[in-house]
Design an enzyme around this catalytic site. Sequence first.
Site, PDB file in Angstrom:
ATOM      1  N   HIS A 135      -8.096   3.990  12.648  1.00 47.13           N
ATOM      2  CA  HIS A 135      -9.445   3.419  12.496  1.00 47.13           C
ATOM      3  C   HIS A 135     -10.032   3.126  13.878  1.00 47.13           C
ATOM      4  O   HIS A 135     -11.170   3.464  14.170  1.00 47.13           O
ATOM      5  CB  HIS A 135      -9.405   2.100  11.719  1.00 47.13           C
ATOM      6  N   CYS A 180      -0.614   6.941   8.316  1.00 46.97           N
ATOM      7  CA  CYS A 180      -0.608   7.183   9.758  1.00 46.97           C
ATOM      8  C   CYS A 180      -2.022   7.124  10.325  1.00 46.97           C
ATOM      9  O   CYS A 180      -2.995   6.962   9.604  1.00 46.97           O
ATOM     10  CB  CYS A 180       0.001   8.557  10.037  1.00 46.97           C
TER      11      CYS A 180
END
Lengths: 511, 496
Positions: B207, B74
Amino acid sequence: MPQSADKILDHAPLFREPEYKDMLARKAEFENMPPVEQVTQIADWTKSWDYREKNFARESLSVNPAKACQPLGAVFVASGFERTMSFVHGSQGCVAYYRSHLSRHFKEPSSAVSSSMTEDAAVFGGLNNMVDGLANTYKLYSPKMIAVSTTCMAEVIGDDLNAFIATAKDKESVPADFDVPFAHTPAFVGSHVTGYDNMLKGILDHFWKGKEAKPNGSLNIIPGFDGFAVGNNRELKRVLDLMGVDYTILSDVSDQFDTPSDGEFRMYDGGTPIEATKNAVNASATLSLQEYCTPKTLDYAASFGQKTKSLHYPIGVGGTDDLLSSISELTGKPVPEALELERGRLVDAMADSQSWLHGKTYAIYGDPDFVYGMARFVLETGGEPKHCLATNGSKAWEAQMQALFDSSTFGAGCKAWGGRDLWHMRSLLATEEVDLLIGNSYGKYLERDTKTPLIRLMFPIFDRHHHHRFPVWGYQGGLRVLVTILDKIFDCLDQDTMDPGVTDYSFDLTR
Amino acid sequence: MSLDEGTINDPTLPERLIAEVLEAYPDKSRKRRQKHLSVSTTPDAEEKAEGALSECDVKSNVKSIPGVMTIRGCAYAGSKGVVWGPVKDMVHISHGPVGCGQYSWSQRRNYYIGNTGVDSFVTMQFTSDFQERDIVFGGDKKLEKIIDEIDELFPLAKGISIQSECPIGLIGDDIEAVSRKKKKETGKTIVPVRCEGFRGVSQSLGHHIANDAIRDWVFNQDGSEDKFETTPYDVNVIGDYNIGGDAWSSRILLEEIGLRVVGNWSGDATLAEMERAPKAKLNLIHCYRSMNYICRYMEEKYNIPWVEYNFFGPSQIAASLRKIAALFDETIQANAERVIAKYQPLVDAILAKYKPRLEGKTVMLYVGGLRPRHVVNAYDDLGMVITGTGYEFAHSDDYQRTGHYVREGTLIYDDVTGYELERFIEGMRPDLVGSGIKEKYPVQKMGIPFRQMHSWDYSGPYHGYDGFAIFARDMDLAINNPVWGLFKAPWKKEAA
């Protein structure tokens, strides 16, 4: 050049080579880390009484807690039923975490699926995810049962599992008579032991609801969340067979987390048969081996007229005595001579080694029942369990622990810490030293910081292999725990006395 | 299932396996999954001219299908687990219930030098351990208290990041307001990160969100960055998380060719290294997938160019050192040649030792980030052949780049499901599989050697020349261990 094809250096020695030491020294110039004197000063302060007081005054921050969240316990308990797939409703990353966590401990596959809810499901609810997800799981993985639990995302938005599963059945995701038990397992309530209780109760409720119990003299046994389940459950079954008891273990993960390597990947193996689970409603009694894993489940069993009883992780002489007495009491079967012999052998071993154990001081942490059982065994050896800590331990648990301490002269000055974490434990070990620390792999950081030798007897154990394949329950398991403690004591003593011509006068051949 | 050799030389096998696995799905899911599975094809003329070996065309970066056993994680895993977690002199709060921080605690092997709990905090689990009342009444007050407690108990922490777990975004907490307030009070960097696990479709959005948080809460903060003398050779290494020491066995090479690494993101990184990044002359990016965002931002805002490189295996290391050196002067270029020549005898000795033991062996990969393509040439250097590869959370630009690494006829699988991966491996019967912890034990039980290619299976480093020696040794010990010959009992062998 440090590396060569003849002798390939792994990370540990490689980065101690001069080239890398120089490189790391150069890197330090770019890091702006605090000066060494300041680091030393703060490091020393973190081990002081002043720091301990500030640390224990913490109200909101949790640092290195020794507990996980509910769905982990739900996935664990569900995996102990025949061909059962865990389906966790909510965000998908959680399921990747549970599977990894269990695989790292057991060194085994761990299968579970997610309903993969994302932002749109957060807004509209996850009904479609349930409908599609159950259909996919049923078709791809051919389970006999799908056990549904929840991540905190689904709990916060309030998805209704009962209604969702009913709708999914209406839409033919799975056949109408296919078993889909469920439990709400919010991560912000309790811990993994709570999730174990909720999911187990959910499974029993699915099979038992509306049934009328016809007591048949058999015994249900619930092992609870246990990292040593592979060895422990097999030992438990051996003991029950020796006693000639008619029993059902409600959730037996011992085969699921110990499949052979013979060329075939078994996604499912062993587990409590569905039929046996259904019939377990007719047992005369249900015995829980871990009180804090089963409060709701035992209440539920009692509602069918079953006698219920719970123990605290049966380690050692007294713990096993209680286990056998309880089985006897609930089934009317006497304890056979073979087990009395085993008891005598454990006591014999403890007597042989008592001089090395008497007066040793311990810190113990882990799940509440484990800490209780472990502390009880330590007391039996003449040891003093000074600091006993359970992050998921309650005030009631603290009171039980205090009663245990009060029952032995070796319990004087011992204290139970419920709701505390391993950063608290660091302060305890730094200010009030003990000889040995009993816990799990996370304890290695405490061993590093306080030089207290660590014995790994609690889930999870990531950095030692295969311990869970051997039992710690029963008299046989007690022998293993005893030897594990003794080995640590002797290894430490040898390490401490092997400096030639300096300390090795005490490097005794016979101990 | 059997231990018999698969027909690896059958060129139609990958297509047949795809057709077979798709058969198993309900109709709706079959339609969705078939777009993620393919076999790499002949590149068109334009791609060929750019050096592509094949074309890997699959759908990617879309939602996983429920109930199929995706291997993905996730956004929280992408932010806390990947980008922020390794920054060593900051405290990273797993904000929400206890589990996320617990399961990710110390699992990514981001090596660092520091005094843990005193000036470094990477292998610790800080959490707000949300209870029901925090969900009902909100967690902002608790968060304020937590920041105060960290400030008192961990005075050498340079800053704090708040890594949001699922509930935070659902209950309407204002962690940005808390961060601004506490930054004023404590004078320390405080970074709120909106990486709730339900955002996006995988680790990937985490990210991106983590990169954006660096942009918004670390860069350009009222001149608090340290005074810093720059040189023409200053570079940042971006997207090396120092797993098993990867960033160190890379840095040593960059220093040897005469560059000055002023920041390493984010393995073994300090806050200061991140703050000063805009002062560097060039960004060297290893994991493109997780950190291209901040490089593009620095390019746009500070005019800092970026270049991708690959330090897996000697041929890519040499090519990358030359590519990087070409962006500097002749001295650096000469240094690069000298360094490549210096390590050539080591490379030759490793290949002489291991290539005969590994040549012709087939490998299937399923990993994340950059590895499904970046490690291909390291295997190639050892004479090993990639027959299948795929990404957990790639975007189309990753698959485009993959065509430059894998040959035609390679099986390509995006966001593979447990069912598919098992069937593909069973059908292809490669000599080695490289994937993660969840895949390790199922594959090994089939009698197929396995290496974890996220954590380096507790080994590493694998980057650089020093790392390549370990990589080669590890692939050999995985494949050529005698245990694989013990799977069948002798009486069963005779019967077969």
